[in-house]
Design an enzyme around this catalytic site. Structure first.
Site, PDB file in Angstrom:
ATOM      1  N   LYS A 169      44.864  64.203 -39.107  1.00  0.00           N
ATOM      2  CA  LYS A 169      44.884  64.313 -40.905  1.00  0.00           C
ATOM      3  C   LYS A 169      44.059  64.567 -41.339  1.00  0.00           C
ATOM      4  O   LYS A 169      43.113  64.826 -40.865  1.00  0.00           O
ATOM      5  CB  LYS A 169      45.656  63.206 -41.494  1.00  0.00           C
ATOM      6  CG  LYS A 169      46.216  62.676 -40.851  1.00  0.00           C
ATOM      7  CD  LYS A 169      48.038  62.916 -41.524  1.00  0.00           C
ATOM      8  CE  LYS A 169      48.329  61.690 -41.135  1.00  0.00           C
ATOM      9  NZ  LYS A 169      50.141  61.620 -41.649  1.00  0.00           N
ATOM     10  N   HIS A 288      59.988  64.662 -34.023  1.00  0.00           N
ATOM     11  CA  HIS A 288      60.212  63.629 -35.121  1.00  0.00           C
ATOM     12  C   HIS A 288      61.204  63.923 -36.535  1.00  0.00           C
ATOM     13  O   HIS A 288      62.076  65.034 -35.779  1.00  0.00           O
ATOM     14  CB  HIS A 288      58.566  65.025 -36.483  1.00  0.00           C
ATOM     15  CG  HIS A 288      58.229  63.830 -36.911  1.00  0.00           C
ATOM     16  ND1 HIS A 288      58.782  63.486 -38.491  1.00  0.00           N
ATOM     17  CD2 HIS A 288      57.658  62.893 -37.569  1.00  0.00           C
ATOM     18  CE1 HIS A 288      58.049  63.264 -38.872  1.00  0.00           C
ATOM     19  NE2 HIS A 288      57.476  62.814 -38.592  1.00  0.00           N
TER      20      HIS A 288
END
Length: 469
Positions: A169, A288
């Site tokens: 992130k 994912h």
């Protein structure tokens, strides 16, 4: 001859043809459990028969070409209907589909047939596919995961504990060089994997090739320093299959161990293509589930995630995100562990208390590692270790990068916490009751863990679960 002989035009009830309560299911049938909410005035038998018809051979009227084939051989059959306890006007309809209706080795075709058309059906207020039983004969037409759990452990040389990951992130906005730097810090600190976010593909601020190169550099540097095998899930998801394959090929040329794909937004056709390439070229494949909640969040409409999980095991992936359980309700824990077992185990018994409607035999199709990710930190480690066991990947994004001293100390804290939990469990201690004490003891020996314990001691994500039985 008159046109009417043997053929009567007009609309007739589905249940005459497609509701067969005395049907004995075959070992080769694909079985489906649908949760139906019929419109007022529609009897459940008619609704169940309509689902069977519209997802197999039926249409809204009789057609003369029905006479050119054997409907009995090819039609779906609604063979059992039961009311859902505690819900008004909800029924579970069980439908059996003959194997001949499906193309071999195509999850895409399976879903187009079973859920492609029938969910917009007017006679139903809502419809949800709760589970599928994939027959052995159909399972055998799929390659499945490129490598599976055991082969992955052998490639990584890591045994007897869950694997640790971290999503880098901020997910959007970093340059490739700084992104690689963040990857290196996490891996150096003791994580096994770092991860591209699902929406990191190839954007103006960071093109895919630059990211791949800098991440590969980070991996090799961290491996050299730690003596452990490291990986970064390089997201190969792209706008076209050709572009996706180009990225996977480049990852292989760099010699990295693992790539990643968003299987629902990318699509099952693309995913299966990539999975075949990964097996042929020794790449692990991380999956994912971006977009899954669009499909699986509503209790009465859509598809349960356990169906998407089974489909992924058939299409192919070595890891898949599967929720975290932590801090949620008990019921959800059982349901989550139900589909976690469907991902990992070879044979899973029917167990309605865990949401498993059918016994499933995977006949040695490789297993998939479930990934716990989202809002977890060091205090959750004992619970995660207990719930998921060794065969899992625990991913701490903010729980690594949010450490007050930076990425590497954040990684150290997670690794120390994990090793402490595994050691305590192996010594026979009860992680559920002693978890906090185990983490506190370990933090005496690790200033990094102590700092992490301090910063996250109060954070909780307490909301009631959406998914109940």
């Amino acid at each position: 001859t008159k046109a009417s002989v043997g053929f009567k035009a007009g609309v007739k009830d589905y249940k005459l043809t497609y509701y067969t309560p005395d049907y004995e299911t075959k070992d080769t049938d694909i079985l489906a459990a649908f949760r139906m909410s019929p419109q007022p005035g529609v009897p459940p038998e008619e609704a169940g028969a309509a689902v069977a018809a519209e997802s197999s051979t039926g249409t809204w009227t009789t057609v003369w070409t029905d006479g050119l084939t054997s409907l009995d051989r090819y039609k779906g059959r609604c063979y059992h209907i039961e009311p859902v306890a505690g819900e008004e006007n909800q029924y579970i309809a069980y439908v059996a589909y003959p194997l001949d209706l499906f193309e071999e080795g195509s999850v895409t075709n399976m879903f187009t047939s079973i859920v492609g058309n029938v969910f917009g059906f007017k006679a139903l207020r809502a419809l949800r596919l709760e589970d599928l039983r994939i027959p052995v004969a159909y399972v055998k037409t799929f390659q499945g995961p490129p490598h599976g759990i055991q082969v992955e452990r052998d490639k990584l040389n890591k045994y007897g504990r869950p694997l640790l990951g971290c999503t880098i992130k901020p997910k959007l906005g970093l340059s490739a060089k700084n992104y690689g730097r963040a990857v290196y810090e996490c891996l150096r600190g003791g994580l096994d994997f770092t991860k591209d976010d699902e929406n990191v593909n190839s954007q103006p601020f960071m093109r895919w090739r630059d990211r791949f190169v800098f991440c590969a550099e980070a991996i090799y540097k961290a491996q050299a320093e730690t003596g452990e095998i490291k990986g970064h899930y390089l997201n190969a998801t792209a706008g076209t299959c050709e572009e996706m394959m180009k990225r996977a090929v480049f990852a292989r040329e760099l010699g990295v161990p693992i790539v990643m794909h968003d299987y629902l937004t990318g699509g099952f056709t693309a995913n299966t293509t990539l999975a075949h390439y990964c097996r042929d070229n020794g790449l692990l494949l991380h999956i994912h589930r971006a977009m899954h909640a669009v499909i699986d969040r509503q209790k009465n409409h859509g598809m349960h995630f356990r169906v998407l999980a089974k489909a992924l095991r058939m299409s192919g992936g070595d890891h898949i995100h599967a929720g975290t359980v932590v801090g949620k309700l008990e019921g959800e824990r059982d349901i989550t562990l139900g589909f976690v077992d469907l991902l990992r185990d070879d044979f899973i018994e029917k167990d309605r208390s865990r949401g498993i409607f059918f016994t499933q035999d995977w006949v040695s199709l490789p297993g998939v590692l479930p990934v716990a990710s989202g809002g977890i930190h060091v205090w959750h480690m004992p619970a995660l270790t207990e719930i998921f066991g060794d065969d899992s990947v625990l991913q701490f994004g903010g729980g690594t990068l949010g450490h007050p001293w930076g990425n590497a100390p954040g990684a150290v804290a997670n690794r120390v916490a994990l090793e402490a939990c595994v050691q305590a469990r192996n010594e026979g201690r009860d992680l559920a009751s002693e978890g906090n004490a185990i983490i506190r003891e370990a933090s005496k020996w690790s200033p990094e863990l102590a700092a992490a314990c301090e910063i996250w001691k109060e954070i909780k994500f307490e909301f009631p679960a959406m998914d109940t039985l």
